[in-house]
Scaffold this active site. Sequence first.
Site, PDB file in Angstrom:
ATOM      1  N   ASP A 127       0.819  -1.232   0.000  1.00  0.00           N
ATOM      2  CA  ASP A 127       0.000   0.000   0.000  1.00  0.00           C
ATOM      3  C   ASP A 127       0.847   1.273   0.000  1.00  0.00           C
ATOM      4  O   ASP A 127       0.356   2.345  -0.327  1.00  0.00           O
ATOM      5  CB  ASP A 127      -1.040  -0.006   1.128  1.00  0.00           C
ATOM      6  CG  ASP A 127      -0.421  -0.030   2.507  1.00  0.00           C
ATOM      7  OD1 ASP A 127       0.713  -0.554   2.639  1.00  0.00           O
ATOM      8  OD2 ASP A 127      -1.058   0.467   3.460  1.00  0.00           O
ATOM      9  N   GLU A 149      10.100 -10.394  -2.861  1.00  0.00           N
ATOM     10  CA  GLU A 149      11.053  -9.297  -3.092  1.00  0.00           C
ATOM     11  C   GLU A 149      12.489  -9.774  -3.283  1.00  0.00           C
ATOM     12  O   GLU A 149      13.275  -9.134  -3.984  1.00  0.00           O
ATOM     13  CB  GLU A 149      10.990  -8.284  -1.947  1.00  0.00           C
ATOM     14  CG  GLU A 149       9.724  -7.459  -1.915  1.00  0.00           C
ATOM     15  CD  GLU A 149       8.551  -8.139  -1.232  1.00  0.00           C
ATOM     16  OE1 GLU A 149       8.683  -9.321  -0.833  1.00  0.00           O
ATOM     17  OE2 GLU A 149       7.497  -7.498  -1.087  1.00  0.00           O
ATOM     18  N   HIS A 157       1.608   0.402  10.206  1.00  0.00           N
ATOM     19  CA  HIS A 157       2.075  -0.958   9.886  1.00  0.00           C
ATOM     20  C   HIS A 157       3.394  -0.939   9.113  1.00  0.00           C
ATOM     21  O   HIS A 157       3.738   0.044   8.483  1.00  0.00           O
ATOM     22  CB  HIS A 157       1.007  -1.742   9.108  1.00  0.00           C
ATOM     23  CG  HIS A 157       0.598  -1.115   7.809  1.00  0.00           C
ATOM     24  ND1 HIS A 157      -0.254  -0.037   7.750  1.00  0.00           N
ATOM     25  CD2 HIS A 157       0.905  -1.409   6.526  1.00  0.00           C
ATOM     26  CE1 HIS A 157      -0.444   0.291   6.468  1.00  0.00           C
ATOM     27  NE2 HIS A 157       0.249  -0.522   5.717  1.00  0.00           N
ATOM     28  N   HIS A 158       4.099  -2.050   9.156  1.00  0.00           N
ATOM     29  CA  HIS A 158       5.434  -2.235   8.560  1.00  0.00           C
ATOM     30  C   HIS A 158       6.509  -1.363   9.234  1.00  0.00           C
ATOM     31  O   HIS A 158       7.524  -1.035   8.627  1.00  0.00           O
ATOM     32  CB  HIS A 158       5.459  -1.952   7.046  1.00  0.00           C
ATOM     33  CG  HIS A 158       4.480  -2.737   6.239  1.00  0.00           C
ATOM     34  ND1 HIS A 158       3.976  -3.947   6.636  1.00  0.00           N
ATOM     35  CD2 HIS A 158       3.903  -2.475   5.022  1.00  0.00           C
ATOM     36  CE1 HIS A 158       3.133  -4.398   5.717  1.00  0.00           C
ATOM     37  NE2 HIS A 158       3.060  -3.521   4.734  1.00  0.00           N
ATOM     38  N   GLY A 170      27.641 -15.421  -3.602  1.00  0.00           N
ATOM     39  CA  GLY A 170      27.313 -16.846  -3.458  1.00  0.00           C
ATOM     40  C   GLY A 170      26.043 -17.159  -2.706  1.00  0.00           C
ATOM     41  O   GLY A 170      26.022 -18.065  -1.876  1.00  0.00           O
ATOM     42  N   ASP A 227      19.236 -28.817  -7.325  1.00  0.00           N
ATOM     43  CA  ASP A 227      17.907 -28.975  -6.715  1.00  0.00           C
ATOM     44  C   ASP A 227      17.791 -28.166  -5.421  1.00  0.00           C
ATOM     45  O   ASP A 227      16.760 -27.533  -5.155  1.00  0.00           O
ATOM     46  CB  ASP A 227      17.593 -30.462  -6.476  1.00  0.00           C
ATOM     47  CG  ASP A 227      18.756 -31.264  -5.846  1.00  0.00           C
ATOM     48  OD1 ASP A 227      19.794 -30.650  -5.524  1.00  0.00           O
ATOM     49  OD2 ASP A 227      18.610 -32.485  -5.695  1.00  0.00           O
ATOM     50  N   ASN A 249      20.487 -34.123  -7.639  1.00  0.00           N
ATOM     51  CA  ASN A 249      21.453 -35.065  -7.050  1.00  0.00           C
ATOM     52  C   ASN A 249      21.156 -35.245  -5.569  1.00  0.00           C
ATOM     53  O   ASN A 249      22.046 -35.455  -4.759  1.00  0.00           O
ATOM     54  CB  ASN A 249      22.901 -34.618  -7.304  1.00  0.00           C
ATOM     55  CG  ASN A 249      23.130 -33.184  -6.864  1.00  0.00           C
ATOM     56  OD1 ASN A 249      22.257 -32.583  -6.211  1.00  0.00           O
ATOM     57  ND2 ASN A 249      24.269 -32.630  -7.201  1.00  0.00           N
ATOM     58  N   GLY A 303      20.121 -33.332  -2.993  1.00  0.00           N
ATOM     59  CA  GLY A 303      20.615 -32.505  -1.886  1.00  0.00           C
ATOM     60  C   GLY A 303      21.810 -31.634  -2.220  1.00  0.00           C
ATOM     61  O   GLY A 303      22.111 -31.381  -3.377  1.00  0.00           O
ATOM     62  N   GLU A 362      28.039 -28.951  -0.458  1.00  0.00           N
ATOM     63  CA  GLU A 362      28.263 -28.949   0.993  1.00  0.00           C
ATOM     64  C   GLU A 362      28.738 -30.328   1.466  1.00  0.00           C
ATOM     65  O   GLU A 362      29.601 -30.434   2.332  1.00  0.00           O
ATOM     66  CB  GLU A 362      26.985 -28.556   1.741  1.00  0.00           C
ATOM     67  CG  GLU A 362      26.419 -27.195   1.376  1.00  0.00           C
ATOM     68  CD  GLU A 362      27.247 -26.021   1.857  1.00  0.00           C
ATOM     69  OE1 GLU A 362      28.492 -26.097   1.828  1.00  0.00           O
ATOM     70  OE2 GLU A 362      26.660 -25.001   2.239  1.00  0.00           O
TER      71      GLU A 362
HETATM   72  N1  TPP Z   1      22.117 -20.211   1.990  1.00  0.00           N
HETATM   73  C1  TPP Z   1      22.359 -19.282   1.048  1.00  0.00           C
HETATM   74  C2  TPP Z   1      21.347 -18.212   0.788  1.00  0.00           C
HETATM   75  N2  TPP Z   1      23.461 -19.301   0.310  1.00  0.00           N
HETATM   76  C3  TPP Z   1      24.403 -20.260   0.537  1.00  0.00           C
HETATM   77  N3  TPP Z   1      25.502 -20.200  -0.191  1.00  0.00           N
HETATM   78  C4  TPP Z   1      24.176 -21.273   1.482  1.00  0.00           C
HETATM   79  C5  TPP Z   1      23.017 -21.207   2.208  1.00  0.00           C
HETATM   80  C6  TPP Z   1      25.178 -22.406   1.718  1.00  0.00           C
HETATM   81  N4  TPP Z   1      25.224 -23.287   0.537  1.00  0.00           N
HETATM   82  C7  TPP Z   1      26.137 -23.110  -0.431  1.00  0.00           C
HETATM   83  S1  TPP Z   1      25.993 -24.221  -1.652  1.00  0.00           S
HETATM   84  C8  TPP Z   1      24.706 -24.974  -0.899  1.00  0.00           C
HETATM   85  C9  TPP Z   1      24.393 -24.354   0.310  1.00  0.00           C
HETATM   86  C10 TPP Z   1      23.297 -24.777   1.212  1.00  0.00           C
HETATM   87  C11 TPP Z   1      24.077 -26.195  -1.485  1.00  0.00           C
HETATM   88  C12 TPP Z   1      23.719 -26.101  -2.947  1.00  0.00           C
HETATM   89  O1  TPP Z   1      23.122 -27.304  -3.310  1.00  0.00           O
HETATM   90  P1  TPP Z   1      22.517 -27.544  -4.734  1.00  0.00           P
HETATM   91  O2  TPP Z   1      21.922 -26.320  -5.253  1.00  0.00           O
HETATM   92  O3  TPP Z   1      21.645 -28.727  -4.693  1.00  0.00           O
HETATM   93  O4  TPP Z   1      23.805 -27.785  -5.620  1.00  0.00           O
HETATM   94  P2  TPP Z   1      24.668 -29.092  -5.910  1.00  0.00           P
HETATM   95  O5  TPP Z   1      26.020 -28.825  -5.315  1.00  0.00           O
HETATM   96  O6  TPP Z   1      23.992 -30.264  -5.292  1.00  0.00           O
HETATM   97  O7  TPP Z   1      24.725 -29.146  -7.389  1.00  0.00           O
END
Ligand code: TPP
Length: 548
Positions: free
Chosen positions: A26, A49, A112-113, A403, A430, A457, A459, A463
């Site tokens: 608003d 956003e 608000h906000h 990143g 993913d 893959n 997960g 990491e």
């Molecule tokens: N949260 C944010 C906003 N940015 C980050 N860089 C992280 C957490 C930490 N982080 C870096 S890479 C990653 C995470 C959680 C996992 C990425 O996984 P995916 O997109 O499935 O890529 P894959 O390596 O499996 O191809």
Amino acid sequence: MYTVADYLLDRLKEIGIDEIFGVPGDYNLQFLDHITAREDLEWIGNANELNAAYMADGYARTKGISAFVTTFGVGELSAINGLAGSFAENVPVIEIVGSPTTTVQKNKKLVHHTLGDGNFLHFEKMHEEITAAIAHLTAENALSEIDRVLTIALSEKRPVYINLPIDVAEFEANRPLKPLSQTSEKLTAVETAILNKVEKALSQANNPVVIAGHEILSYHIEQELDEFIQKFNLPITTLPLGKSAFNEEDPHYLGTYSGSTTEEPLKSRVDTADLVLLLGAKLTDSATAGFSFGFTDKQIISIGSTEVLFYGEKSEAIPLDRFVSALATLSFSRYADEILPVKRISDQEINDEKLTQKQFWKMVETFLIPGDTVIGEQGTSFFGLTSVALKKEMHFIGQPLWGSIGYTFPSALGSQLANKASRHLLFIGDGSLQLTVQELGTALREKLTPIVFVINNNGYTVEREIHGATEQYNDIPMWDYQKLPLVFGGTSQTVATYKVTTTIELDEVMKTARKDTQRLQWIEVVMDQEDAPELLKKLAKIFAKQNS
Ligand code: TPP
């Protein structure tokens, strides 16, 4: 009546903006009326956003500048991570925050906000660290402040923030009398002195190398850089943070340099150069495999938009675009030695065995054609793409310094909107997709046609490589990626969906997707959760050490 809102929009149009992103609230609705009333501007509503900020970032990387609108407090704070990324990686994005009326703010009303304390400056202050300039518009200062911050965004290639109280947007204003001021073409004494020093160093060097970085892309000075390289026949490489700053098919290009993980003979060629000329480049951890570059301050001259260094000593910063444009006017002998050619993929095995990361990135390299835009998400995607040799006239987008995962999905869509003629190929994990997937609805509504490779893959593989390979925190819920386009409003008219698990399937789908230019291509690529590109495996060990 011509208003402050109209003035701001005329200025945005003048600097090349045709689409504006954001989410209504608003405190900005009346301002949005001024956008939708225009034939020459389009409102692109986002799902949230953060995605708006990411999408604006991608648009700016391709088009030069962008703008998005949020509402006070709740909207702008959701976007702040995106804006910080634009600041870190030198992307000029304008955020316009619709705020309560001047009277409400003056009378410290508990609206608000807000945090309920009558203070309307909290959020503006939070943005000070991640913007090049902030404007709080009033009836008196609106026009000059708009001009001031837009000029800064253009010259510094960093985000700016405009707080627009909703009543100020409606105040009567005069139309702009002249275009926003341009900087003069003449070089200053400081610029000339720095150029002379660089000229002297280049004329004394026997085996120099140029390393181009991301700021070449921010300032869109690829052509000026190319003129310099061609004129003096210099060997050049880019960092992963800056990939596509130079034509990777050009014979002067050596390959992408990423510290100790770089393949030979490129690694030795760069490390043993007697002059390493960094142009708009930052030697960050992820761009240099944890600072493992083999050259030292004694070899480095670095000219960046905020820092100039001669052999470790700081000099006054100068505008990068003017400096790089002037490089072709220098005078020294052309480099005469042989330049190492880039290795390109020649062998490929197509079979019905499970697809591996190694095979996948090889196939991606041969899939690319000149003019494509490639976007790589932080994860196996970015590090897989680092070693892929690009074709000419290609643009690469990644976010390896900031990143923030999920960034690339909205960013790819923003860039695709900014350049519909270039086929956009997005590679995203993913895990990352699950952060920002809501923008799939926007992609389908806008009939965007990128080719999206979703790496399933199971997960967070990147990491897993660093720490906790089988820990539950690196797992994510398994989604049905095939159904997502339908859930987000796709039809057989707007999207084609595929799932591949072998090289044969991938090969087929790649051919079909390339030809199907009228629909979004949604390709789920299944690979092992422990499989990662070689570069990432090495880098993960370095990152693990950095954290211990
Ligand atoms: N949260 C944010 C906003 N940015 C980050 N860089 C992280 C957490 C930490 N982080 C870096 S890479 C990653 C995470 C959680 C996992 C990425 O996984 P995916 O997109 O499935 O890529 P894959 O390596 O499996 O191809």
